[in-house]
Structure formats: C-alpha cells, structure tokens
Design a protein around this motif. Structure first.
Motif, PDB file in Angstrom:
ATOM      1  N   PRO A 140       0.800  -1.225   0.000  1.00  0.00           N
ATOM      2  CA  PRO A 140       0.000   0.000   0.000  1.00  0.00           C
ATOM      3  C   PRO A 140       0.835   1.280   0.000  1.00  0.00           C
ATOM      4  O   PRO A 140       0.308   2.349  -0.320  1.00  0.00           O
ATOM      5  N   ARG A 367      -6.093  -2.570   2.690  1.00  0.00           N
ATOM      6  CA  ARG A 367      -6.822  -1.300   2.578  1.00  0.00           C
ATOM      7  C   ARG A 367      -7.554  -0.949   3.870  1.00  0.00           C
ATOM      8  O   ARG A 367      -7.697   0.227   4.212  1.00  0.00           O
ATOM      9  N   VAL A 441      -4.872   3.506   3.016  1.00  0.00           N
ATOM     10  CA  VAL A 441      -3.735   3.300   2.143  1.00  0.00           C
ATOM     11  C   VAL A 441      -2.770   4.465   2.293  1.00  0.00           C
ATOM     12  O   VAL A 441      -3.160   5.631   2.301  1.00  0.00           O
TER      13      VAL A 441
END
Length: 443
Positions: A140, A367, A441
């Motif tokens: 991420p 996420r 993120v």
C-alpha cells in the motif's frame, strides 16, 4: 507519484522501479526457500539412510516442522519491527541474512552435515517469517489504490510460480551425479540475486507512530499471542484472515496428497506428480492476475464468492472425473488422452478459483487496516496460515491414515465442507459495502 491510467494493465508495474525490484526480491526468496527445503528432503530421503539413526520419515517430518515453527515463534517480533521501521531497510537486512544462511548451508551440503542443514532450515524459516509481514504491508505504500489488487495478484501469482519452479529445480539438481555442489552453488547464487534486487528497492516513507502505541515487546511467544488481539480489533479483517487461512488449509491438502494421488489413482510416475502440481499452481497464478480485470482496478470482494464456489464445484467434479480403471500413466499420456482432460481441467479451475479467492482478500486487509498496525496484522495472518496448514496435515493423517478414506474421497469431503465458507465471505462483502469509508492506504 503520478496517478496511473485506470485502464492500464498490472503487468506495467513490472517495468517500474517502485515495484519490479521488490517483485524480483520476493520471487527469488520463495524460489530459494523451496529449492533448499525440497533439495534437503530429497537428499535425506534418497542419499542417506535416516540421520543420526532416525527413520527417514521421521527426519522428513522434523524438517517440515523446523521450517514452519519460526512463523509461530517470530511473527510477533517481525510484525512489530515492520510497523516501526522503514520497510526497505528491513528487506535488505533480511536478504543479507539469507546470504549468510545459504553460505553456511553450502558448506554443510559440501561436508554432508545433515544436522547442521536441519538447523539452517529453521533459520531459513525464521528469515522467511521476518520477510512475510514486510512483503504485503509495503504494497500500500508503493502502489496506488487502483493498483492494489493488480499488485497483489502479481505477488501472489509470482509466489506460487516461484514455489513450483523451486520445487522442480530441486528435483532436477538432485538427480545429477554432482547434486550436492550444484545445489550448494544454486542456493548461494539465488540469495545473492535476491539481495542485489533488494538493493534496488526505493526507500519508503518511515511510519508515523501514534503516541498511544505500546513499546516494543521482545518476548516472541507473548507477542505472537498478542497478534491475535490486534487482528480481532476489526471483525471483518479477522474473518478475511480466517478465509485466507482456510484456502491454505485446502491448498496444503492438495499439494500434500498429489504424490500418492498420482501413484495410487493414476498409476503415474514422478512426471505425473509434476504435471498435477504445475496445473494447480498455474491455475492459482492465472486466477490471481485475473482479479484486476474482474474488480476494475478497485479494492472489491466481488470475485471472492465466485472463488469459493470454484473451490467446491470442480473439487466435487474431480471425484467423478477419475477413470474407473486407470492404466499406468505419464505426463504425456494424461495430456494426450481425452479421458483425463476433465480431471486436468478441474485441477486448473480449482487453482484459478483459489487465486480469485485470496487476492481480493489480501487487498481488502491492506486497505482496511491502519498503517501502524498493518504489518502486525499480516504477521497474525502468517501465524494463522501456519496453524491451518498444520491442522490440514493432522486432518489428512486422521482421515486417510486412521479412518482409511481414499484420497479422492478426502478431497471430496474438503470440497463439500468448503461450502461453509461461502456465507462467511458473503458476510464480509456485505459488511464492507456498509462501511462509509475505508481509507488507510499510505500515500
């Protein structure tokens, strides 16, 4: 970082420095793990009569235990370090440790020190346990949200292909007259290549730690247990972890049973085992990279229920696809005779369903979790994965060894039990859809 074109392919990431060196690093690590582990098992099985007076079967199972137990012992420490420190630096230190371990392994291989080789297998498992949380928690930070599923697909697919190639390479090298020096040379070269690619990974942003974050705990078992509490803070994340671990339960069952399945039910030789393994893993890799198209470059769990169904329906059909009376087979006979095509297609479909199942779940976990907890949650996932794989082995021993079930019937039962996972993934998907925003993120 420039925002990517939403219609671009995930394969374009393989041309960018922010992703390619990391991809090569994790690929070489998975390859080397399996090259070393399988080469050692082959050498113990075929070139020695046990070790230290112990039966070969006992030594082989001891080796498998030594590789997996570090995930239970050190994942807690690994997750803490990855959450607290810049991740590229951790990757480089881990890959440098691999060079040291593999250099010692090369020396031990040369001298035939099998006891030392088993100890080094434990260290290799430890090195992998420290790499695991960084492997998925860094994505991420280096990928845009629209690239997260595609990047995870490449990493998951590449990992399984590396496992396949490492396993095949171990068998090929072990068959040569000069097997020991060739294997020693290969594991050191792969460790060096992994470190060189790690040196090219761009430095990431150091994490910002909240003031409420607890101090570093250096008690491995205690911290591994605390990982469960961190993972349980968000129920959908915990259920996603359990769903991924269930896939590893199934995957371990298939991979473990392929040799005897080929020998007993297809009357096949070693080439048949390699073919079954190859088709299964190519299926997983294909399903993994397909996820990006199905999710339209977004973090979506839409493919997961279909993946769950795909793990059940072809698994059930596999039971009925076996020929009534198999003649002795080779890999070419299986590919050239239509009566075996249904079975081979089922294996590819099961693997592809596995890729559709796990990749969106990995992306969702990344996420939905905060940056300062993400690596520890990935570490918790690794611990639970390992636990499920151990339980898978115990289930195989119980149902196949004690209850006396056939391998096709055992796999059929697992395919039917997999239906119980479908309501779980539907619930996770529905809960995710009810969330207002999930934006953790790192950018």
């Amino acid at each position: 970082m420039a925002s990517p074109n939403a219609s671009s392919s995930q394969f374009q990431l393989l041309r960018q420095r922010r992703f390619l060196p990391f991809y090569l690093t994790q690929f070489s690590g998975a390859f080397n793990d399996n090259l070393y582990k399988n080469a050692l098992l082959l050498l113990i099985t075929f070139t020695t009569v046990g070790w230290a007076g112990l039966p070969v079967d006992l030594v082989v199972n001891l080796a498998a235990f030594l590789f997996i137990v570090p995930y239970f012992l050190f994942s807690g420490l690994a997750g803490q370090l990855a959450d607290r420190h810049e991740k590229t630096r951790i990757i480089r230190w881990v890959k440098a440790a691999e060079i040291v371990i593999m250099t010692l392994a090369a020396l031990a291989l040369w001298q035939g020190w099998y006891g030392v080789l088993l100890c080094l297998l434990f260290l290799m498992g430890t090195q992998s346990a420290f790499f695991g949380p960084v492997k998925y928690s860094i994505l991420p930070q280096v990928l845009e949200p629209s690239e997260l599923v595609g990047g995870n697909g490449l990493v998951s697919g590449g990992t399984f292909v590396a496992i396949l190639l490492g396993t095949i390479a171990a068998g090929v090298l072990a068959s040569f007259p000069l097997a020991t020096p060739l294997i020693a040379f290969a594991v050191v070269i792969m460790a060096l290549l992994g470190y060189l690619s790690a040196r090219k990974i761009p430095v990431t942003v150091a994490p910002e730690l909240p003031k409420s974050m607890s101090p570093m705990c250096w008690q491995p078992l205690r911290e591994s247990w605390r990982l469960m509490a961190v993972a349980a803070e968000q129920r959908p994340v915990l259920l996603a972890i359990l769903a991924i671990s269930w896939f590893w339960f199934l995957g371990a069952a298939y991979l473990t049973q392929f040799p005897n399945f080929a020998r007993l039910h297809l009357q096949g030789d070693e080439t048949v085992v390699t073919l079954l393994l190859s088709l299964f893993i190519v299926g997983i890799a294909s399903g993994s990279v397909l996820c990006e198209r199905l999710t339209h470059h977004s973090v979506s769990l839409a493919p997961v229920p279909w993946g769950a169904l795909g793990l059940t329906l072809p698994g059930i059909d596999l039971f009925f696809a076996l020929p009534a009376s198999a003649e002795p087979t080779t890999w070419w006979l299986l590919l050239s005779q239509p009566e075996y095509w249904r079975l081979l297609v089922d294996l590819v479909l099961i693997g592809a369903a596995g890729g559709l199942f796990i990749v969106p779940l990995y992306a969702y976990i990344q996420r939905a979790t905060e940056a300062h907890k993400r690596a520890r949650i990935i570490a918790a996932l690794n611990v639970i994965n390992s636990l499920f794989m151990v339980v898978s082995a115990l289930a195989g021993m119980l149902l196949l060894g004690i209850a006396g079930l056939s391998i096709p019937l055992f796999l059929l039962i697992l395919s039917v039990v997999n239906l119980l996972v479908l309501p779980l993934v539907l619930w996770i998907r529905r809960y995710k859809g009810q969330e207002s925003t999930v934006k953790h993120v790192d950018k």
